[in-house]
Design an enzyme around this catalytic site. Structure first.
Site, PDB file in Angstrom:
ATOM      1  N   GLN A  55       0.032  -2.079  -9.745  1.00 24.46           N
ATOM      2  CA  GLN A  55      -0.185  -0.706  -9.568  1.00 24.46           C
ATOM      3  C   GLN A  55      -2.009  -0.572  -8.653  1.00 24.46           C
ATOM      4  O   GLN A  55      -2.858  -1.494  -9.530  1.00 24.46           O
ATOM      5  CB  GLN A  55       0.000   0.717 -10.985  1.00 24.46           C
ATOM      6  N   ARG A  57      -3.372   2.176  -7.874  1.00 20.89           N
ATOM      7  CA  ARG A  57      -4.107   3.355  -8.765  1.00 20.89           C
ATOM      8  C   ARG A  57      -4.670   3.204 -10.217  1.00 20.89           C
ATOM      9  O   ARG A  57      -3.647   2.986 -10.849  1.00 20.89           O
ATOM     10  CB  ARG A  57      -3.005   4.585  -9.086  1.00 20.89           C
ATOM     11  N   SER A  71       7.037  20.098 -15.696  1.00 25.74           N
ATOM     12  CA  SER A  71       7.838  20.374 -14.802  1.00 25.74           C
ATOM     13  C   SER A  71       9.179  20.137 -15.227  1.00 25.74           C
ATOM     14  O   SER A  71      10.547  19.903 -14.721  1.00 25.74           O
ATOM     15  CB  SER A  71       7.341  20.163 -13.266  1.00 25.74           C
ATOM     16  N   GLY A  96       6.685   4.682  -8.926  1.00 29.40           N
ATOM     17  CA  GLY A  96       6.915   6.609  -9.765  1.00 29.40           C
ATOM     18  C   GLY A  96       5.512   6.400 -10.757  1.00 29.40           C
ATOM     19  O   GLY A  96       6.604   6.670 -11.915  1.00 29.40           O
ATOM     20  N   GLU A  97       4.937   5.500 -10.131  1.00 29.99           N
ATOM     21  CA  GLU A  97       3.724   5.651 -11.797  1.00 29.99           C
ATOM     22  C   GLU A  97       3.693   7.240 -12.470  1.00 29.99           C
ATOM     23  O   GLU A  97       3.905   7.116 -13.519  1.00 29.99           O
ATOM     24  CB  GLU A  97       2.618   4.653 -11.633  1.00 29.99           C
ATOM     25  N   ARG A  99       5.070   9.860 -12.610  1.00 30.67           N
ATOM     26  CA  ARG A  99       6.163  10.377 -13.252  1.00 30.67           C
ATOM     27  C   ARG A  99       6.744   9.723 -14.082  1.00 30.67           C
ATOM     28  O   ARG A  99       7.246  10.473 -15.074  1.00 30.67           O
ATOM     29  CB  ARG A  99       7.428  10.490 -11.884  1.00 30.67           C
ATOM     30  N   ALA A 135       0.184  10.052  -2.274  1.00 31.15           N
ATOM     31  CA  ALA A 135      -1.276  10.629  -2.528  1.00 31.15           C
ATOM     32  C   ALA A 135      -1.803   9.927  -2.451  1.00 31.15           C
ATOM     33  O   ALA A 135      -1.696   8.596  -2.688  1.00 31.15           O
ATOM     34  CB  ALA A 135      -0.598  11.582  -4.294  1.00 31.15           C
TER      35      ALA A 135
END
Length: 301
Positions: A55, A57, A71, A96-97, A99, A135
């Site tokens: 990852q 991010r 949500s 999908g980190e 989420r 993003a």
């Protein structure tokens, strides 16, 4: 110069993550690795999924994460995750980190996921592409991601550019940010200094000069253009003195626009002297490695 490479980049990026995802089945001779389905989501217990070690991010906005969790509580997980099976029987997250973390916050016991049998290199590529497309990473996160591709998978800048849909000059500029002192990198990562500020500071040779200039930028809230003027004044005080004595004539807006485009593309200071359609382009560099990078870009290598 040929336009083949940009075309390849656009086609590769247009295919999305599917272009990086092989649909091969897991080897039948390995009884431990679970069967990999051909793109069909399955519900997987969330506590059996491990974080992606590749990852890129490092920072996630907690407020936005809470909103995403709310949500998910209201609407469920709309988009399946991407995971790969491990020999231990567990799964490793590929894409999908945010989420995944929001699903944990939402108290989900299982989540829909698509299984893929991919190598470490493919998993890291997919992670980078997924983050860049969904993003924006901050500049330092992007720099470190490209550095990992270079160090761990021995990719050239051109290969990294093609795989991620970036142009080669951008990859080179991001990698140069890793030469910044650690405290300045932290400022960039926090958003206190922009990519433009950081790139301008790289004109200095010594870490203490970079840190001192960064402190002044923050103290005076200098724009990127003001920072460029300030840095050039420190590096070339004789030019600054001439500028103070005799102001330069106004620059044609079209010439200024081209000049700024070249600076963004090359990552170096560019000055265009135009006289009724004739003139010269001056490109400044502070280090030999900057000159080598410039030569490769101009020669199309």
């Amino acid at each position: 110069m040929t336009t083949a490479i940009p075309d390849i980049k656009r086609r590769a990026l247009g295919k999305g993550l599917d272009s990086l995802l092989p649909r091969a089945q897991a080897p039948a001779t390995d009884p431990v690795v679970p069967e990999v389905e051909g793109g069909k989501p399955r519900e997987i217990p969330i506590d059996q999924i491990d974080r992606n070690p590749f990852q890129t991010r490092s920072q996630i906005n907690e407020e936005q994460l809470s909103e995403l969790a709310a949500s998910i509580v209201a609407n469920g997980v709309v988009q399946p995750f991407l995971v790969r099976p491990l020999a231990s029987g567990r799964y490793q997250l590929i894409a999908g980190e945010r989420r995944w973390r929001a699903s944990e916050l939402a108290g989900k016991a299982t989540i829909p996921a698509i299984l893929r049998q991919v190598s470490d290199e493919q998993a890291m590529e997919i992670t980078i592409v997924e983050n860049l497309q969904r993003a924006d990473l901050n500049p330092m996160e992007q720099a470190r991601a490209f550095d990992r591709l270079s160090r761990e998978f021995h990719m050239t800048q051109e290969q990294m550019a093609i795989r991620t849909g970036k142009d080669r000059a951008s990859v080179a500029n991001f990698l140069r940010l890793l030469r910044l002192p650690a405290r300045v990198q932290t400022r960039v990562e926090a958003g206190e200094l922009t990519f433009g500020h950081a790139r301008t500071l790289l004109a200095f040779d010594h870490a203490e000069d970079i840190e001192k200039a960064a402190q002044r930028i923050l103290r005076l809230s200098l724009s990127v253009r003001q920072t460029e003027t300030y840095v050039q004044g420190l590096l070339h005080p004789e030019k600054a003195a001439k500028t103070d004595a005799k102001p330069e004539p106004p620059v044609d807006p079209n010439v200024r626009s081209v000049q700024e485009r070249l600076q963004r593309s090359l990552g170096l200071k560019v000055h265009i002297e135009d006289h009724n359609g004739r003139g010269k382009v001056i490109i400044e560099y502070a280090r030999l490695e900057d000159f080598d990078t410039l030569l490769e870009q101009l020669a199309g290598e």
